[in-house]
Design a protein around this motif. Sequence first.
Motif, PDB file in Angstrom:
ATOM      1  N   LEU A   1      24.016  42.464  44.915  1.00 37.45           N
ATOM      2  CA  LEU A   1      25.143  41.535  44.842  1.00 37.45           C
ATOM      3  C   LEU A   1      25.841  41.646  43.493  1.00 37.45           C
ATOM      4  O   LEU A   1      25.196  41.825  42.457  1.00 37.45           O
ATOM      5  CB  LEU A   1      24.648  40.097  45.030  1.00 37.45           C
ATOM      6  CG  LEU A   1      24.612  39.550  46.446  1.00 37.45           C
ATOM      7  CD1 LEU A   1      24.045  38.147  46.430  1.00 37.45           C
ATOM      8  CD2 LEU A   1      25.985  39.549  47.064  1.00 37.45           C
ATOM      9  N   ARG A   2      27.157  41.506  43.524  1.00 37.39           N
ATOM     10  CA  ARG A   2      27.920  41.526  42.296  1.00 37.39           C
ATOM     11  C   ARG A   2      29.114  40.590  42.445  1.00 37.39           C
ATOM     12  O   ARG A   2      29.538  40.266  43.556  1.00 37.39           O
ATOM     13  CB  ARG A   2      28.408  42.936  41.945  1.00 37.39           C
ATOM     14  CG  ARG A   2      29.182  43.620  43.040  1.00 37.39           C
ATOM     15  CD  ARG A   2      29.742  44.933  42.580  1.00 37.39           C
ATOM     16  NE  ARG A   2      30.846  44.723  41.665  1.00 37.39           N
ATOM     17  CZ  ARG A   2      31.292  45.646  40.825  1.00 37.39           C
ATOM     18  NH1 ARG A   2      30.703  46.807  40.756  1.00 37.39           N
ATOM     19  NH2 ARG A   2      32.307  45.406  40.038  1.00 37.39           N
ATOM     20  N   SER A   3      29.626  40.150  41.312  1.00 40.21           N
ATOM     21  CA  SER A   3      30.839  39.335  41.291  1.00 40.21           C
ATOM     22  C   SER A   3      31.976  40.227  40.821  1.00 40.21           C
ATOM     23  O   SER A   3      31.965  40.726  39.690  1.00 40.21           O
ATOM     24  CB  SER A   3      30.671  38.140  40.359  1.00 40.21           C
ATOM     25  OG  SER A   3      31.858  37.377  40.319  1.00 40.21           O
ATOM     26  N   ASP A   4      32.943  40.430  41.694  1.00 37.82           N
ATOM     27  CA  ASP A   4      34.004  41.385  41.398  1.00 37.82           C
ATOM     28  C   ASP A   4      34.894  40.917  40.245  1.00 37.82           C
ATOM     29  O   ASP A   4      35.536  41.721  39.587  1.00 37.82           O
ATOM     30  CB  ASP A   4      34.849  41.600  42.659  1.00 37.82           C
ATOM     31  CG  ASP A   4      35.800  42.766  42.515  1.00 37.82           C
ATOM     32  OD1 ASP A   4      35.416  43.759  41.875  1.00 37.82           O
ATOM     33  OD2 ASP A   4      36.933  42.692  43.032  1.00 37.82           O
ATOM     34  N   SER A   5      34.943  39.594  39.999  1.00 35.92           N
ATOM     35  CA  SER A   5      35.847  39.058  38.976  1.00 35.92           C
ATOM     36  C   SER A   5      35.106  38.593  37.730  1.00 35.92           C
ATOM     37  O   SER A   5      35.642  37.796  36.943  1.00 35.92           O
ATOM     38  CB  SER A   5      36.660  37.892  39.562  1.00 35.92           C
ATOM     39  OG  SER A   5      37.385  38.294  40.694  1.00 35.92           O
ATOM     40  N   GLU A   6      33.891  39.053  37.508  1.00 33.41           N
ATOM     41  CA  GLU A   6      33.139  38.627  36.327  1.00 33.41           C
ATOM     42  C   GLU A   6      33.844  39.081  35.048  1.00 33.41           C
ATOM     43  O   GLU A   6      34.337  40.213  34.958  1.00 33.41           O
ATOM     44  CB  GLU A   6      31.726  39.189  36.382  1.00 33.41           C
ATOM     45  CG  GLU A   6      30.837  38.708  35.249  1.00 33.41           C
ATOM     46  CD  GLU A   6      29.411  39.178  35.411  1.00 33.41           C
ATOM     47  OE1 GLU A   6      28.591  38.424  35.945  1.00 33.41           O
ATOM     48  OE2 GLU A   6      29.142  40.336  35.016  1.00 33.41           O
TER      49      GLU A   6
ATOM     50  N   SER B   1      37.856  31.182  37.078  1.00 34.32           N
ATOM     51  CA  SER B   1      36.952  30.062  37.344  1.00 34.32           C
ATOM     52  C   SER B   1      35.578  30.602  37.697  1.00 34.32           C
ATOM     53  O   SER B   1      35.459  31.619  38.392  1.00 34.32           O
ATOM     54  CB  SER B   1      37.481  29.203  38.492  1.00 34.32           C
ATOM     55  OG  SER B   1      38.749  28.679  38.183  1.00 34.32           O
ATOM     56  N   GLY B   2      34.543  29.928  37.235  1.00 38.82           N
ATOM     57  CA  GLY B   2      33.191  30.375  37.550  1.00 38.82           C
ATOM     58  C   GLY B   2      32.170  29.680  36.660  1.00 38.82           C
ATOM     59  O   GLY B   2      32.473  28.715  35.940  1.00 38.82           O
ATOM     60  N   MET B   3      30.943  30.206  36.704  1.00 35.83           N
ATOM     61  CA  MET B   3      29.857  29.654  35.893  1.00 35.83           C
ATOM     62  C   MET B   3      29.784  30.428  34.579  1.00 35.83           C
ATOM     63  O   MET B   3      29.766  31.658  34.577  1.00 35.83           O
ATOM     64  CB  MET B   3      28.526  29.758  36.637  1.00 35.83           C
ATOM     65  CG  MET B   3      27.336  29.199  35.862  1.00 35.83           C
ATOM     66  SD  MET B   3      25.785  29.304  36.797  1.00 35.83           S
ATOM     67  CE  MET B   3      26.110  28.101  38.090  1.00 35.83           C
ATOM     68  N   ILE B   4      29.741  29.675  33.478  1.00 37.32           N
ATOM     69  CA  ILE B   4      29.740  30.311  32.167  1.00 37.32           C
ATOM     70  C   ILE B   4      28.302  30.443  31.664  1.00 37.32           C
ATOM     71  O   ILE B   4      27.434  29.606  31.951  1.00 37.32           O
ATOM     72  CB  ILE B   4      30.601  29.513  31.174  1.00 37.32           C
ATOM     73  CG1 ILE B   4      30.870  30.331  29.924  1.00 37.32           C
ATOM     74  CG2 ILE B   4      29.976  28.164  30.843  1.00 37.32           C
ATOM     75  CD1 ILE B   4      31.990  29.796  29.064  1.00 37.32           C
ATOM     76  N   SER B   5      28.071  31.485  30.923  1.00 42.56           N
ATOM     77  CA  SER B   5      26.722  31.798  30.437  1.00 42.56           C
ATOM     78  C   SER B   5      26.439  31.080  29.123  1.00 42.56           C
ATOM     79  O   SER B   5      27.234  30.259  28.636  1.00 42.56           O
ATOM     80  CB  SER B   5      26.592  33.308  30.243  1.00 42.56           C
ATOM     81  OG  SER B   5      27.404  33.729  29.148  1.00 42.56           O
ATOM     82  N   LEU B   6      25.298  31.399  28.537  1.00 40.57           N
ATOM     83  CA  LEU B   6      24.990  30.939  27.188  1.00 40.57           C
ATOM     84  C   LEU B   6      25.988  31.527  26.193  1.00 40.57           C
ATOM     85  O   LEU B   6      26.469  32.652  26.363  1.00 40.57           O
ATOM     86  CB  LEU B   6      23.571  31.356  26.789  1.00 40.57           C
ATOM     87  CG  LEU B   6      22.418  30.696  27.534  1.00 40.57           C
ATOM     88  CD1 LEU B   6      21.117  31.405  27.203  1.00 40.57           C
ATOM     89  CD2 LEU B   6      22.321  29.218  27.168  1.00 40.57           C
ATOM     90  N   SER B   7      26.280  30.772  25.149  1.00 32.08           N
ATOM     91  CA  SER B   7      27.181  31.264  24.125  1.00 32.08           C
ATOM     92  C   SER B   7      26.456  32.284  23.248  1.00 32.08           C
ATOM     93  O   SER B   7      25.313  32.075  22.835  1.00 32.08           O
ATOM     94  CB  SER B   7      27.676  30.102  23.272  1.00 32.08           C
ATOM     95  OG  SER B   7      28.566  30.569  22.278  1.00 32.08           O
TER      96      SER B   7
ATOM     97  N   THR C   1      30.036  34.968  28.971  1.00 33.36           N
ATOM     98  CA  THR C   1      30.407  35.615  30.229  1.00 33.36           C
ATOM     99  C   THR C   1      30.667  34.547  31.288  1.00 33.36           C
ATOM    100  O   THR C   1      29.901  33.599  31.418  1.00 33.36           O
ATOM    101  CB  THR C   1      29.293  36.562  30.717  1.00 33.36           C
ATOM    102  OG1 THR C   1      29.068  37.562  29.724  1.00 33.36           O
ATOM    103  CG2 THR C   1      29.685  37.241  32.015  1.00 33.36           C
ATOM    104  N   ILE C   2      31.746  34.725  32.031  1.00 28.40           N
ATOM    105  CA  ILE C   2      32.068  33.831  33.146  1.00 28.40           C
ATOM    106  C   ILE C   2      31.869  34.611  34.436  1.00 28.40           C
ATOM    107  O   ILE C   2      32.448  35.691  34.618  1.00 28.40           O
ATOM    108  CB  ILE C   2      33.505  33.301  33.064  1.00 28.40           C
ATOM    109  CG1 ILE C   2      33.703  32.521  31.769  1.00 28.40           C
ATOM    110  CG2 ILE C   2      33.828  32.417  34.255  1.00 28.40           C
ATOM    111  CD1 ILE C   2      35.123  32.023  31.572  1.00 28.40           C
ATOM    112  N   THR C   3      31.047  34.054  35.329  1.00 27.24           N
ATOM    113  CA  THR C   3      30.731  34.721  36.592  1.00 27.24           C
ATOM    114  C   THR C   3      31.231  33.880  37.763  1.00 27.24           C
ATOM    115  O   THR C   3      30.652  32.837  38.068  1.00 27.24           O
ATOM    116  CB  THR C   3      29.220  34.930  36.733  1.00 27.24           C
ATOM    117  OG1 THR C   3      28.731  35.654  35.599  1.00 27.24           O
ATOM    118  CG2 THR C   3      28.895  35.702  37.999  1.00 27.24           C
ATOM    119  N   PRO C   4      32.305  34.292  38.420  1.00 24.68           N
ATOM    120  CA  PRO C   4      32.728  33.595  39.640  1.00 24.68           C
ATOM    121  C   PRO C   4      31.680  33.785  40.735  1.00 24.68           C
ATOM    122  O   PRO C   4      31.190  34.896  40.958  1.00 24.68           O
ATOM    123  CB  PRO C   4      34.050  34.271  40.010  1.00 24.68           C
ATOM    124  CG  PRO C   4      34.522  34.911  38.740  1.00 24.68           C
ATOM    125  CD  PRO C   4      33.275  35.323  38.024  1.00 24.68           C
TER     126      PRO C   4
END
Length: 421
Positions: free
Chosen positions: A63-68, A184-190, A206-209
């Motif tokens: 699985l991958r997020s195309d808009s990461e 828009s998506g889930m953001i990672s650790l800074s 990193t932002i992962t839709p």
Amino acid sequence: MKRVIHSGRASLVTLIAALALTACGQEQPQEQQSQQEAPPHPVEVAEIARQDIPLDKSYPSLLRSDSEVTLVARVSGFLEERHFEPGQMVEQGDRLYTIEPDLYQATVNQREADLQSARAELARAQRDAQRFEQLLSQNSVSRQQYDQALAEQRVAQANVAQAEAALTSANLDLGYSNVTAPVSGMISLSQINVGNLVNSGTELATITPLDPLEVRFQLPQRDAFELRRQLGNDGDASQITARLQVPGLDGSEGSELEGRLDFLGSRVDTGTSTVQASATFANPDGAVLPGQFVRVRIEGLKRFDVLAVPEIAVTQGLMGPLVYVLDDENKARERTVQLGEVAGPWQIIRNGLEPGDRVVVGDPAGLEAGVVIDPQSFSGDAADLVEETEQEEAQEEAEAADAMQQADGAQPAAEGEEGAQ
């Protein structure tokens, strides 16, 4: 589906009868009465014809997020603020970081002043050029003086353009000092703590839709060829439904996602003999995450114009896999076959059968070459046939187990009676 082996079913009925006779203390007479001709064996028979068989195949993928997106600082300065909590969902346009905006605001103010100065100089040069043009018409100035005034006007125009460009660049840097979410998506650790100095190019987070998700996988070239044949001339891959099977969610609600095939490659990889494909799946609840290993199942994939029999009709002989076919007298004859792919409850036959052959599609257990068959009509539903046969096998095994238990209970009683005599 696990291949059904039929070699043991014929002995189950015999075992039940033998155990029952042992329990009753009966003995078989050595001399049997003259054997009567056995009645025809009723079993389902189908006339084989070429057909299109749907496949049930799945392919491994990641699985991958195309808009990461990886956030990168585009200006240098001290990181003053962080406006999010790691792991939260952010919307496009949300402010995430602030990198010393006062410094870049001051630069903007300076560039605005430079632009005003350049515009004032341009206005003066334009007035001089107009005045020299009038004087030239009165022969009060030389042509050289007029040309010099025009040159100064052009230099002033260039200075204005340069000042405008510098102001635009300063405004861009000021905008970059406030890092916003591009998607828009889930953001990672800074990656950088507040107070640290960051340079242009420093990775921040990193932002992962999570919705939608993309799956890229490899189709064997034959599957890709048949799928492209099925799509026809328009080649619209979105007509094909894809299902995503996530191993960690097997058996739970929502463990399978439904999506659409959105890409089918046009060339075969010479190293792997596969064709690349991709599918997109809606994931509104974020049930699955990028990076998980999954299996993609393509619905509607078929094998065209093939010969196939229910998988249960195939048994194992001395020369390999075989099926029973009927001759003109409805007698069973063994026919060795070459097997192809298993398509659900169907077994594709590559070689050994011809269209028009009458094949025993019911359970071949107990059949022998030369046995007269009472052909029963076949409904055409191989799945029901397999399920029915498996239920019969389970029932016979249960009866055999009961008979063995009864025989074990009767044998000690018989020995006790013999001792009493």
